[in-house]
Design a protein around this motif. Structure first.
Motif, mmCIF file in Angstrom:
data_model
loop_
_atom_site.group_PDB
_atom_site.id
_atom_site.type_symbol
_atom_site.label_atom_id
_atom_site.label_comp_id
_atom_site.label_asym_id
_atom_site.label_seq_id
_atom_site.Cartn_x
_atom_site.Cartn_y
_atom_site.Cartn_z
ATOM 1 N N ASN A 108 0.851 -1.195 0.000
ATOM 2 C CA ASN A 108 0.000 0.000 0.000
ATOM 3 C C ASN A 108 0.884 1.240 0.000
ATOM 4 O OD1 ASN A 108 -1.328 2.306 1.545
ATOM 5 N ND2 ASN A 108 -3.075 0.997 1.066
ATOM 6 N N TYR A 109 0.525 2.210 -0.839
ATOM 7 C CA TYR A 109 1.260 3.468 -0.944
ATOM 8 C C TYR A 109 0.303 4.622 -0.645
ATOM 9 C CZ TYR A 109 5.121 1.091 -3.326
ATOM 10 O OH TYR A 109 6.178 0.279 -3.656
ATOM 11 N N SER A 110 0.035 4.883 0.606
ATOM 12 C CA SER A 110 -0.824 6.002 0.994
ATOM 13 C C SER A 110 0.034 7.098 1.601
ATOM 14 C CB SER A 110 -1.870 5.550 2.017
ATOM 15 O OG SER A 110 -2.747 4.625 1.424
ATOM 16 N N GLY A 111 -0.407 8.327 1.445
ATOM 17 C CA GLY A 111 0.356 9.431 2.013
ATOM 18 C C GLY A 111 -0.269 10.766 1.689
ATOM 19 N N ILE A 112 0.560 11.791 1.774
ATOM 20 C CA ILE A 112 0.102 13.172 1.603
ATOM 21 C C ILE A 112 0.980 13.864 0.560
ATOM 22 C CG2 ILE A 112 -0.147 15.416 2.766
ATOM 23 C CD1 ILE A 112 -2.181 13.409 3.732
ATOM 24 N N ILE A 113 0.329 14.583 -0.360
ATOM 25 C CA ILE A 113 1.030 15.478 -1.281
ATOM 26 C C ILE A 113 1.039 16.849 -0.612
ATOM 27 C CG2 ILE A 113 0.959 16.622 -3.536
ATOM 28 C CD1 ILE A 113 -0.587 14.126 -4.553
ATOM 29 N N THR A 114 2.209 17.491 -0.543
ATOM 30 C CA THR A 114 2.339 18.802 0.098
ATOM 31 C C THR A 114 2.856 19.825 -0.908
ATOM 32 O OG1 THR A 114 2.852 17.741 2.211
ATOM 33 C CG2 THR A 114 3.396 20.082 2.007
ATOM 34 N N VAL A 115 2.123 20.929 -1.033
ATOM 35 C CA VAL A 115 2.544 22.040 -1.887
ATOM 36 C C VAL A 115 3.289 23.024 -0.992
ATOM 37 C CG1 VAL A 115 1.805 23.881 -3.432
ATOM 38 C CG2 VAL A 115 0.599 21.691 -3.445
#
Length: 142
Positions: A108-115
């Motif tokens: 599983n590859y879950s996470g957060i994209i941060t700008v």
């Protein structure tokens, strides 16, 4: 004599003279923030391959420029963005691609994209998820 009245994000400033009023409108919406949108549930992608890109939309609704230094993505993801400035009311689209890293098991590859930007550290993230799966490749006999 100055008289102040507000309506929404506008401040009205009146100067009363003997003959008339002088009306000055001041836009007080100087809060700088970004808006992120997009759907980043990539589903199952075979390990060692790449997904079709999904679009991250970044919008600047404020009246001042926002400098974006980078976009951070979790392992297994990549972004087409490097850096730049987002002018007031401007929108940009950034491709996000999921490429699960080769392993010998499903992952599983879950996470957060941060700008990462110079003004808004609250509205600058969006969730991303995907599953790297061991592909079932069948040999083609021609």
């Amino acid at each position: 004599m100055w008289i102040y009245t507000s309506y929404g994000s506008y401040l009205f400033k009146y100067f009363r003279t003997f003959i008339n009023y002088i009306n000055i409108i001041i836009n007080t919406n100087t809060k700088s923030e970004i808006e992120l949108s997009g759907e980043f549930a990539f589903g199952e992608v075979p390990i060692g391959t790449s997904s079709e890109p999904k679009v991250l939309t970044i919008h600047n609704p404020s009246c001042i420029p926002i400098n974006i230094s980078s976009i951070s993505v979790p392992n297994g993801y990549s972004s087409s963005f490097t850096s730049g400035s987002l002018q007031p009311s401007e929108t940009i689209n950034v491709d996000i691609i999921f490429s699960p890293i080769a392993t010998n098991q499903n992952q599983n590859y879950s996470g957060i994209i941060t700008v990462n930007n110079d003004t808004d550290q609250v509205n600058n993230t969006i969730a991303v998820s995907g599953n790297g799966i061991i592909g079932n490749y069948e040999e083609l006999i021609i």
